[in-house]
Design a protein around this motif. Structure first.
Motif, PDB file in Angstrom:
ATOM      1  N   PHE A  48      46.616  29.003  52.247  1.00  0.00           N
ATOM      2  CA  PHE A  48      45.814  28.762  51.044  1.00  0.00           C
ATOM      3  C   PHE A  48      44.709  27.744  51.304  1.00  0.00           C
ATOM      4  N   SER A  49      45.028  26.681  52.021  1.00  0.00           N
ATOM      5  CA  SER A  49      44.023  25.650  52.289  1.00  0.00           C
ATOM      6  C   SER A  49      42.889  26.168  53.170  1.00  0.00           C
ATOM      7  N   SER A  50      43.194  27.164  54.020  1.00  0.00           N
ATOM      8  CA  SER A  50      42.173  27.738  54.897  1.00  0.00           C
ATOM      9  C   SER A  50      41.299  28.775  54.196  1.00  0.00           C
ATOM     10  N   GLY A  51      41.726  29.234  53.022  1.00  0.00           N
ATOM     11  CA  GLY A  51      40.996  30.272  52.293  1.00  0.00           C
ATOM     12  C   GLY A  51      41.370  31.680  52.720  1.00  0.00           C
ATOM     13  N   ASN A  52      42.361  31.800  53.626  1.00  0.00           N
ATOM     14  CA  ASN A  52      42.776  33.129  54.094  1.00  0.00           C
ATOM     15  C   ASN A  52      43.383  33.991  52.999  1.00  0.00           C
ATOM     16  N   TYR A  53      43.797  33.358  51.913  1.00  0.00           N
ATOM     17  CA  TYR A  53      44.382  34.113  50.809  1.00  0.00           C
ATOM     18  C   TYR A  53      43.393  35.143  50.251  1.00  0.00           C
ATOM     19  N   LYS A  54      42.083  34.907  50.450  1.00  0.00           N
ATOM     20  CA  LYS A  54      41.067  35.814  49.910  1.00  0.00           C
ATOM     21  C   LYS A  54      41.095  37.185  50.566  1.00  0.00           C
ATOM     22  N   LYS A  55      41.794  37.297  51.701  1.00  0.00           N
ATOM     23  CA  LYS A  55      41.941  38.589  52.369  1.00  0.00           C
ATOM     24  C   LYS A  55      43.070  39.413  51.743  1.00  0.00           C
ATOM     25  N   SER A  56      43.836  38.799  50.861  1.00  0.00           N
ATOM     26  CA  SER A  56      44.946  39.482  50.194  1.00  0.00           C
ATOM     27  C   SER A  56      44.421  40.399  49.095  1.00  0.00           C
ATOM     28  N   LYS A  57      45.302  41.274  48.608  1.00  0.00           N
ATOM     29  CA  LYS A  57      44.913  42.192  47.540  1.00  0.00           C
ATOM     30  C   LYS A  57      44.602  41.419  46.266  1.00  0.00           C
ATOM     31  N   LYS A  58      43.454  41.755  45.681  1.00  0.00           N
ATOM     32  CA  LYS A  58      43.080  41.136  44.430  1.00  0.00           C
ATOM     33  C   LYS A  58      43.774  41.866  43.286  1.00  0.00           C
ATOM     34  N   LEU A  59      44.195  41.124  42.294  1.00  0.00           N
ATOM     35  CA  LEU A  59      44.936  41.709  41.183  1.00  0.00           C
ATOM     36  C   LEU A  59      44.170  41.568  39.870  1.00  0.00           C
ATOM     37  N   LEU A  60      44.458  42.496  38.981  1.00  0.00           N
ATOM     38  CA  LEU A  60      43.874  42.489  37.646  1.00  0.00           C
ATOM     39  C   LEU A  60      45.008  42.378  36.639  1.00  0.00           C
ATOM     40  N   LEU A  61      44.870  41.459  35.714  1.00  0.00           N
ATOM     41  CA  LEU A  61      45.865  41.282  34.661  1.00  0.00           C
ATOM     42  C   LEU A  61      45.511  42.188  33.494  1.00  0.00           C
ATOM     43  N   LYS A  62      46.443  43.089  33.164  1.00  0.00           N
ATOM     44  CA  LYS A  62      46.238  44.041  32.069  1.00  0.00           C
ATOM     45  C   LYS A  62      47.521  44.156  31.262  1.00  0.00           C
ATOM     46  N   ASN A  63      47.469  44.929  30.218  1.00  0.00           N
ATOM     47  CA  ASN A  63      48.651  45.116  29.395  1.00  0.00           C
ATOM     48  C   ASN A  63      49.807  45.660  30.231  1.00  0.00           C
ATOM     49  N   GLY A  64      50.912  44.947  30.218  1.00  0.00           N
ATOM     50  CA  GLY A  64      52.100  45.400  30.923  1.00  0.00           C
ATOM     51  C   GLY A  64      52.319  44.778  32.280  1.00  0.00           C
ATOM     52  N   GLY A  65      51.295  44.118  32.867  1.00  0.00           N
ATOM     53  CA  GLY A  65      51.518  43.505  34.166  1.00  0.00           C
ATOM     54  C   GLY A  65      50.264  43.265  34.974  1.00  0.00           C
ATOM     55  N   PHE A  66      50.475  43.050  36.276  1.00  0.00           N
ATOM     56  CA  PHE A  66      49.381  42.851  37.234  1.00  0.00           C
ATOM     57  C   PHE A  66      49.178  44.147  38.011  1.00  0.00           C
ATOM     58  N   PHE A  67      47.906  44.509  38.237  1.00  0.00           N
ATOM     59  CA  PHE A  67      47.576  45.768  38.890  1.00  0.00           C
ATOM     60  C   PHE A  67      46.655  45.523  40.087  1.00  0.00           C
ATOM     61  N   ALA A  68      46.917  46.285  41.157  1.00  0.00           N
ATOM     62  CA  ALA A  68      46.065  46.231  42.342  1.00  0.00           C
ATOM     63  C   ALA A  68      45.291  47.536  42.437  1.00  0.00           C
ATOM     64  N   GLY A  69      44.010  47.432  42.760  1.00  0.00           N
ATOM     65  CA  GLY A  69      43.196  48.630  42.911  1.00  0.00           C
ATOM     66  C   GLY A  69      43.450  49.288  44.255  1.00  0.00           C
ATOM     67  N   GLY A  70      43.219  50.597  44.328  1.00  0.00           N
ATOM     68  CA  GLY A  70      43.422  51.335  45.568  1.00  0.00           C
ATOM     69  C   GLY A  70      42.644  52.627  45.576  1.00  0.00           C
ATOM     70  N   MET A  71      42.785  53.379  46.671  1.00  0.00           N
ATOM     71  CA  MET A  71      42.055  54.638  46.836  1.00  0.00           C
ATOM     72  C   MET A  71      42.420  55.639  45.741  1.00  0.00           C
ATOM     73  N   PHE A  72      43.672  55.577  45.296  1.00  0.00           N
ATOM     74  CA  PHE A  72      44.139  56.555  44.314  1.00  0.00           C
ATOM     75  C   PHE A  72      44.314  55.932  42.928  1.00  0.00           C
ATOM     76  N   GLY A  73      43.535  54.891  42.669  1.00  0.00           N
ATOM     77  CA  GLY A  73      43.589  54.254  41.353  1.00  0.00           C
ATOM     78  C   GLY A  73      44.413  52.985  41.378  1.00  0.00           C
ATOM     79  N   GLU A  74      44.618  52.421  40.204  1.00  0.00           N
ATOM     80  CA  GLU A  74      45.330  51.152  40.094  1.00  0.00           C
ATOM     81  C   GLU A  74      46.843  51.357  40.192  1.00  0.00           C
ATOM     82  N   LYS A  75      47.483  50.399  40.854  1.00  0.00           N
ATOM     83  CA  LYS A  75      48.932  50.449  40.999  1.00  0.00           C
ATOM     84  C   LYS A  75      49.526  49.147  40.465  1.00  0.00           C
TER      85      LYS A  75
END
Length: 344
Positions: A56-83
């Motif tokens: 986290f201190s190095s900023g490497n966390y930015k290479k991780s999957k970004k998430l979107l907060l929506k109704n029902g939970g956290f979602f990650a985008g992908g080739m076949f839509g949000e999961k």
């Protein structure tokens, strides 16, 4: 039970939250999901193998999957839509602002996400040290005399005193003042972190005890009672080292009568809206009377070190979370007006 751990966020206690999440990772037998909120308030899914401080201190966390907060939970985008990130219950492990002031509780409630942690009202009351005093008085638990200062105000207390930023934890910005020459500097330190500062009399060698717990099946499940080791007071370093440790705390050597008093005071505090949370209360004992020092609504590493079987406790709590009232919206009122008076 699959847990998701929320940590980080925009707070002076951001780094403490990271350490807290790492400590909890090493305690839980079933591997949780990790959702990191950075200082820009963006969410990332962190792999368990990357749960190391320098990630986290190095900023490497930015290479991780970004998430979107929506109704029902956290979602990650992908080739076949949000999961959707598969977690049964999230644990709010964000310390300080964003996590303990009610922002995260409001978001999770708004998006109908099940979580362990204080709800909005309890967060607001326990985040602000002055409001915490009022809550304790309402609950019938004693507190030390206090005053709240803004810049330019003069304290009415005789020295020694202890100064604390009103909206901050982990003993950040806290100072003990024993001499007039120390007062101005201590005030400057405290006002760096908040616009208001709480002043209390400082009692040398006061006995202090920590007790955690949560409500399961209508009854409080208590942790052991700990008498924390401290120098003059529990400063940032001592708190930081204690909850980042994975070893279990030792139970305080106190009478059964005092144990009962501490548990009664804890239950009174918890009953003021903390259902769904595992909290830790820090108490003073003066002349055999119990006084609330502070409430930790999202305690460091969830105070796992105070429980005989933390995993069983947290799993049971996850099955006893409060549910928001289902409000029926059927537009009967508007429809009745429309049918009576024509179009609105």
């Amino acid at each position: 039970m699959k847990f998701g751990i929320l940590f980080g966020a925009r707070s002076y206690e951001h780094e403490i939250s990271i350490v807290s999440a790492i400590a909890l990772k090493n305690v839980l037998k079933s591997e949780p999901m990790f959702v990191f909120c950075d200082k820009f308030r963006e969410f990332y899914l962190i792999e368990a193998k990357d749960m190391k401080a320098n990630f986290f201190s190095s900023g490497n966390y930015k290479k991780s999957k970004k998430l979107l907060l929506k109704n029902g939970g956290f979602f990650a985008g992908g080739m076949f839509g949000e999961k959707k990130i598969e977690a049964d219950v999230f644990i709010n492990l964000i310390h300080g602002m964003d996590g303990e002031d009610g922002k995260m509780a409001a978001l999770l409630d708004f998006y109908e996400i099940r979580y362990i942690g204080p709800r909005l009202e309890a967060s607001a009351m326990s985040y602000n040290k002055e409001l915490t005093k009022l809550l304790a008085v309402k609950a019938g638990v004693k507190v030390l005399k206090y005053e709240v200062l803004r810049r330019g105000d003069t304290s009415n207390f005789a020295l020694p005193v202890i100064l604390k930023p009103v909206r901050l934890g982990s003993s950040i910005g806290v100072s003990v003042v024993k001499d007039d020459s120390e007062l101005e500097y201590a005030q400057d330190v405290a006002f760096e972190f908040d616009t208001e500062v709480l002043v209390e009399p400082f009692i040398e060698g006061v006995k202090e005890y920590n007790l955690a717990g949560c409500k399961i099946d209508g009854k409080i499940k208590f942790s052991i009672i700990e008498e924390p080791k401290k120098k003059e007071f529990l400063d940032y370093e001592q708190k930081y080292m204690s909850f980042s440790s994975e070893s279990r705390a030792k139970e305080a050597d106190i009478s059964e009568a005092l144990k009962a008093k501490l548990k009664e005071s804890f239950e009174r505090i918890y009953s003021c809206g903390f259902d769904g949370a595992l909290i830790r209360c820090d108490f003073f004992v003066i002349d055999d009377e119990v006084y609330l020092n502070e409430i930790n609504p999202n305690p460091g590493s969830l105070a796992n070190y105070l429980f005989d079987d933390f995993e069983a406790t947290i799993n049971a709590l996850a099955k006893n979370l409060p549910r928001e009232r289902d409000i029926r919206i059927d537009y009967q009122f508007i429809n009745s007006i429309t049918s009576a008076k024509g179009k609105l």
